[in-house]
Structure formats: C-alpha cells, structure tokens
Design a protein around this motif. Sequence first.
Motif, PDB file in Angstrom:
ATOM      1  N   PRO A  33       0.724  -1.351  -0.046  1.00 41.27           N
ATOM      2  CA  PRO A  33      -0.121   0.238  -0.149  1.00 41.27           C
ATOM      3  C   PRO A  33       0.877   1.231  -0.121  1.00 41.27           C
ATOM      4  N   ASP A  34       2.068   1.132   0.317  1.00 40.35           N
ATOM      5  CA  ASP A  34       2.982   2.171   0.142  1.00 40.35           C
ATOM      6  C   ASP A  34       3.653   2.591  -1.076  1.00 40.35           C
ATOM      7  N   ARG A  35       3.080   1.836  -1.972  1.00 40.04           N
ATOM      8  CA  ARG A  35       3.601   2.287  -3.316  1.00 40.04           C
ATOM      9  C   ARG A  35       2.584   2.716  -4.132  1.00 40.04           C
ATOM     10  N   PRO A  36       3.027   3.687  -5.357  1.00 36.91           N
ATOM     11  CA  PRO A  36       1.843   4.135  -6.263  1.00 36.91           C
ATOM     12  C   PRO A  36       1.196   3.037  -7.049  1.00 36.91           C
ATOM     13  N   GLU A  37       0.075   3.633  -7.178  1.00 40.71           N
ATOM     14  CA  GLU A  37      -1.186   2.605  -7.735  1.00 40.71           C
ATOM     15  C   GLU A  37      -0.638   1.962  -9.141  1.00 40.71           C
ATOM     16  N   GLU A  38       0.244   2.721  -9.955  1.00 41.21           N
ATOM     17  CA  GLU A  38       0.559   1.982 -11.239  1.00 41.21           C
ATOM     18  C   GLU A  38       1.904   0.952 -10.923  1.00 41.21           C
ATOM     19  N   VAL A  39       2.563   1.048  -9.673  1.00 43.69           N
ATOM     20  CA  VAL A  39       3.660   0.054  -9.515  1.00 43.69           C
ATOM     21  C   VAL A  39       2.582  -1.076  -8.584  1.00 43.69           C
ATOM     22  N   ARG A  40       1.603  -0.864  -8.162  1.00 43.11           N
ATOM     23  CA  ARG A  40       1.150  -1.901  -7.324  1.00 43.11           C
ATOM     24  C   ARG A  40       0.207  -2.864  -8.531  1.00 43.11           C
ATOM     25  N   GLN A  41      -0.118  -2.109  -9.519  1.00 46.75           N
ATOM     26  CA  GLN A  41      -0.784  -2.863 -10.472  1.00 46.75           C
ATOM     27  C   GLN A  41       0.087  -3.550 -11.252  1.00 46.75           C
ATOM     28  N   ALA A  42       1.434  -3.187 -11.735  1.00 49.81           N
ATOM     29  CA  ALA A  42       2.410  -3.906 -12.403  1.00 49.81           C
ATOM     30  C   ALA A  42       3.059  -5.129 -11.501  1.00 49.81           C
ATOM     31  N   ALA A  43       3.094  -4.903 -10.250  1.00 50.05           N
ATOM     32  CA  ALA A  43       3.432  -6.087  -9.494  1.00 50.05           C
ATOM     33  C   ALA A  43       2.548  -6.926  -9.305  1.00 50.05           C
ATOM     34  N   ALA A  44       1.126  -6.716  -9.386  1.00 51.07           N
ATOM     35  CA  ALA A  44       0.156  -7.687  -9.218  1.00 51.07           C
ATOM     36  C   ALA A  44      -0.013  -8.527 -10.669  1.00 51.07           C
ATOM     37  N   GLU A  45       0.329  -7.700 -11.709  1.00 50.63           N
ATOM     38  CA  GLU A  45       0.467  -8.521 -12.864  1.00 50.63           C
ATOM     39  C   GLU A  45       1.678  -9.513 -13.041  1.00 50.63           C
ATOM     40  N   ALA A  46       2.745  -8.918 -12.662  1.00 53.16           N
ATOM     41  CA  ALA A  46       3.909  -9.811 -12.691  1.00 53.16           C
ATOM     42  C   ALA A  46       3.400 -11.316 -11.622  1.00 53.16           C
ATOM     43  N   LEU A  47       3.107 -10.934 -10.517  1.00 53.27           N
ATOM     44  CA  LEU A  47       2.597 -12.077  -9.563  1.00 53.27           C
ATOM     45  C   LEU A  47       1.567 -13.002 -10.126  1.00 53.27           C
ATOM     46  N   ALA A  48       0.830 -12.477 -10.885  1.00 58.34           N
ATOM     47  CA  ALA A  48      -0.321 -13.182 -11.650  1.00 58.34           C
ATOM     48  C   ALA A  48       0.470 -14.286 -12.567  1.00 58.34           C
ATOM     49  N   ILE A  49       1.445 -13.528 -13.343  1.00 54.76           N
ATOM     50  CA  ILE A  49       2.260 -14.452 -14.506  1.00 54.76           C
ATOM     51  C   ILE A  49       2.868 -15.425 -13.740  1.00 54.76           C
ATOM     52  N   GLN A  50       3.744 -15.164 -12.870  1.00 60.54           N
ATOM     53  CA  GLN A  50       4.667 -15.942 -12.142  1.00 60.54           C
ATOM     54  C   GLN A  50       3.801 -17.292 -11.642  1.00 60.54           C
ATOM     55  N   ALA A  51       2.802 -16.839 -10.897  1.00 57.69           N
ATOM     56  CA  ALA A  51       1.780 -17.933 -10.291  1.00 57.69           C
ATOM     57  C   ALA A  51       1.215 -18.695 -11.222  1.00 57.69           C
ATOM     58  N   ALA A  52       0.970 -18.161 -12.406  1.00 56.59           N
ATOM     59  CA  ALA A  52      -0.028 -18.904 -13.408  1.00 56.59           C
ATOM     60  C   ALA A  52       0.908 -20.013 -14.249  1.00 56.59           C
ATOM     61  N   ARG A  53       2.522 -19.743 -14.259  1.00 55.35           N
ATOM     62  CA  ARG A  53       2.996 -20.851 -14.652  1.00 55.35           C
ATOM     63  C   ARG A  53       3.399 -22.030 -13.722  1.00 55.35           C
ATOM     64  N   ARG A  54       2.773 -21.886 -12.723  1.00 56.31           N
ATOM     65  CA  ARG A  54       2.848 -22.992 -11.684  1.00 56.31           C
ATOM     66  C   ARG A  54       1.559 -23.793 -11.206  1.00 56.31           C
ATOM     67  N   HIS A  55       0.741 -23.298 -12.174  1.00 58.43           N
ATOM     68  CA  HIS A  55      -0.530 -24.172 -12.017  1.00 58.43           C
ATOM     69  C   HIS A  55      -1.276 -24.401 -10.643  1.00 58.43           C
ATOM     70  N   ASP A  56      -1.467 -23.043  -9.889  1.00 58.77           N
ATOM     71  CA  ASP A  56      -1.964 -23.231  -8.763  1.00 58.77           C
ATOM     72  C   ASP A  56      -1.153 -24.048  -7.643  1.00 58.77           C
ATOM     73  N   THR A  57       0.124 -24.183  -7.810  1.00 50.88           N
ATOM     74  CA  THR A  57       0.926 -24.597  -7.008  1.00 50.88           C
ATOM     75  C   THR A  57       1.938 -23.567  -5.995  1.00 50.88           C
ATOM     76  N   LEU A  58       1.872 -22.345  -6.521  1.00 54.70           N
ATOM     77  CA  LEU A  58       2.666 -21.355  -5.878  1.00 54.70           C
ATOM     78  C   LEU A  58       2.094 -20.869  -4.486  1.00 54.70           C
ATOM     79  N   GLU A  59       2.711 -21.092  -3.345  1.00 55.85           N
ATOM     80  CA  GLU A  59       1.882 -20.798  -2.115  1.00 55.85           C
ATOM     81  C   GLU A  59       2.821 -19.488  -1.734  1.00 55.85           C
ATOM     82  N   ALA A  60       2.646 -18.624  -1.511  1.00 52.34           N
ATOM     83  CA  ALA A  60       3.202 -17.445  -0.933  1.00 52.34           C
ATOM     84  C   ALA A  60       2.406 -16.373  -0.098  1.00 52.34           C
TER      85      ALA A  60
END
Length: 339
Positions: A162-189
């Motif tokens: 929450p301390d980061r600008p909105e556009e940075v948080r969005q980019a991070a959420a997008e990157a987390l989605a891609i990284q997690a998607a490659r692991r077919h629901d197995t990434l637990e973080a």
Amino acid sequence: MKDEVSGNGDGQLVESADLPPVETPSAEFIVRLFLIPLAIVVVLVGGWWLLVWFPFGKLPGGERDPLEYVRIIGSRNEARRWRAAYELASLIQTDADLAEDPKLLGALTELLDTELDRKKDGDPQVEQYLAGALGAFHTREAESPGGKKLDPIATLTRAAGPDRPEEVRQAAAEALAIQAARRHDTLEAPEAVRALDQASQAGGPALRWKAVYALGFFGGDEALEVLRRRLGADDPYVRVNAAVPLARRGDLSCLPVAREMLSTKDLDQVIRLDNPAEKRATIDSIQVGALHSLEESIRHHRPELAERLRPEVEALSRSGTASIRTAAGAVLKSLPKAR
C-alpha cells in the motif's frame, strides 16, 4: 483498451489470451480459465508495456546487452533509466535465454529492492517496468551479482504494498499473476496473498481487478479463502474474477455468482456500458469464461458445480452466439447424462 467499470464506454471484460511463451500454462490454458478487463488482457498477454509503446530505438552503441541495461537502470540518469527498464523487460519477454537467466533475474530483483527502499524518492516508472520484467522471467531462481540468493516473489510483494503508487502496485500484481500462473496453482506465498488481498479491497478499480485475478493463480487455502470473500464484492468484475478460479476448482461457494454469470438477464443489469455492442461482447465473454471454467472442473473430476448449473448451461446451449453455444455444448458433453 478499456479498463473501468462505468457507463461511459469503459469497462470491458474479456477472456485472457496468450501469456508469455512458456510451456505451462499454455495460452489456451489461460484463455479457458479466466476473465479480466480488457486492459489487463494486454498486461498478461505478454505486454503490459504495449500500453505505453513508442519507438525510441536501441540504447547508445546499438547493442542489446542486458548488463548495459542493468547498469543504466541502476544509474541516476532519470531520462534514460526507465527507458532501459522498459526495453530490457521487452527483451526478456521475447528471449528465452534471458528469461531463464538467474543472474539477470537477481540483478533486476536487487535493483527493484533498491528502488523500493528509496520510498517516496523512488521512480514509479522504473519500479513499474522492473516489476514487469520480473514477471517475464520463466524462472524464480535469482542470484545477485555477489552470489546471494534472492526471492523475486518477495520483492514483487513489496512492490504491491500500500505504500507504493497505484501503477507500481498494478504492475506487481500483474507480474505475480504471471509467475503464479506458470505454476498451475502450486505457488504458495502467504505474504503475496495478503498483499493482493489488501489491494483487492483498497485501491482503484483496475488494481482491485488485477489483484483478485492474480489471487486466482495462487495455491493454498489462504488464497482460496480470499477469493471466497471477494465473491460478495459490490464490483461485478471483482466477483467474476473471484468466481472463475473457484469454479474451475469446482468450489461450490461460487455457485450464486456462477449462476449470475450464466444469466444474460442478470448480467445485463450489473454490466453498465452505454455502447450496446461493447455490453454484448462483455456479457458473451463472461459467459464463455464461466463455461470454460465449468468444463475444467469436470475434467478434474469435480462435476457437482456444473451439475447444479445444468439448467443454465442447457439454456446457453441455445444461445444466438456461436462461441457460447460451443462452450455450453462442451460442458454438457462432459457431464454425465441426466437421469
């Protein structure tokens, strides 16, 4: 590209397509499982940077040397460093060798950590592009130039805070989605799940949609519980992005929202778009995505949700839209014959 829920022509939900070129999950896998606003499609199809693309050529010297990019990103040349971050992210997206390089991933992870440490003095554009670059890697093995093991997921979690600008948080959420998607629901973080949970409740519409979308790829009970809570959101796009990953798991908690998604009448009331063609396309996309998720749940031997929705699926098998008829037919074909 549209990315807001409103009656002004913004806010279109479509099926995602063409994640970065990796073997798992395939682009088809992502297409069949999830619905997201159109702007997020651009994000996750391997090119959130396409939203801001303009040609500025190669960096001085004409060579695409990733280490030179890293050096420039780490410099204080504000006019060039964000461009270097942008172009390096693009290169990683298209170069399989770079996308598997743990030292390059480590260098960029360390750069993003350093940028985040600058707090308010950080450069949001650089942070945004660095987050996107971390999402483009096909490996999570990261090693700093000094040989230290780093965790890019933890760094992206920081960027989603929450301390980061909105556009940075969005980019991070997008990157987390891609990284997690490659692991077919197995990434637990757990820390990432908590950061995305917070973002899914407090932020602009696009951040909330992207955060819930990303949560749909994470493994573990905590991510599932967050998705179940988001089923009660006022924002229909949040509800849909929570329901689809639950539906593909055959989770009965999403039954009311899944029924809403399969009802053209209900969707017509909650999807507010002035343009009739856009509204029709949005509704069609929601219904196709819901049907694909039900088909997926049946393939994983969890047919009860789809069975409970059989009347709605049968109604859609007579839809005037060919893609909906086809998707509904596939669900019915996969289900045991009705007694």
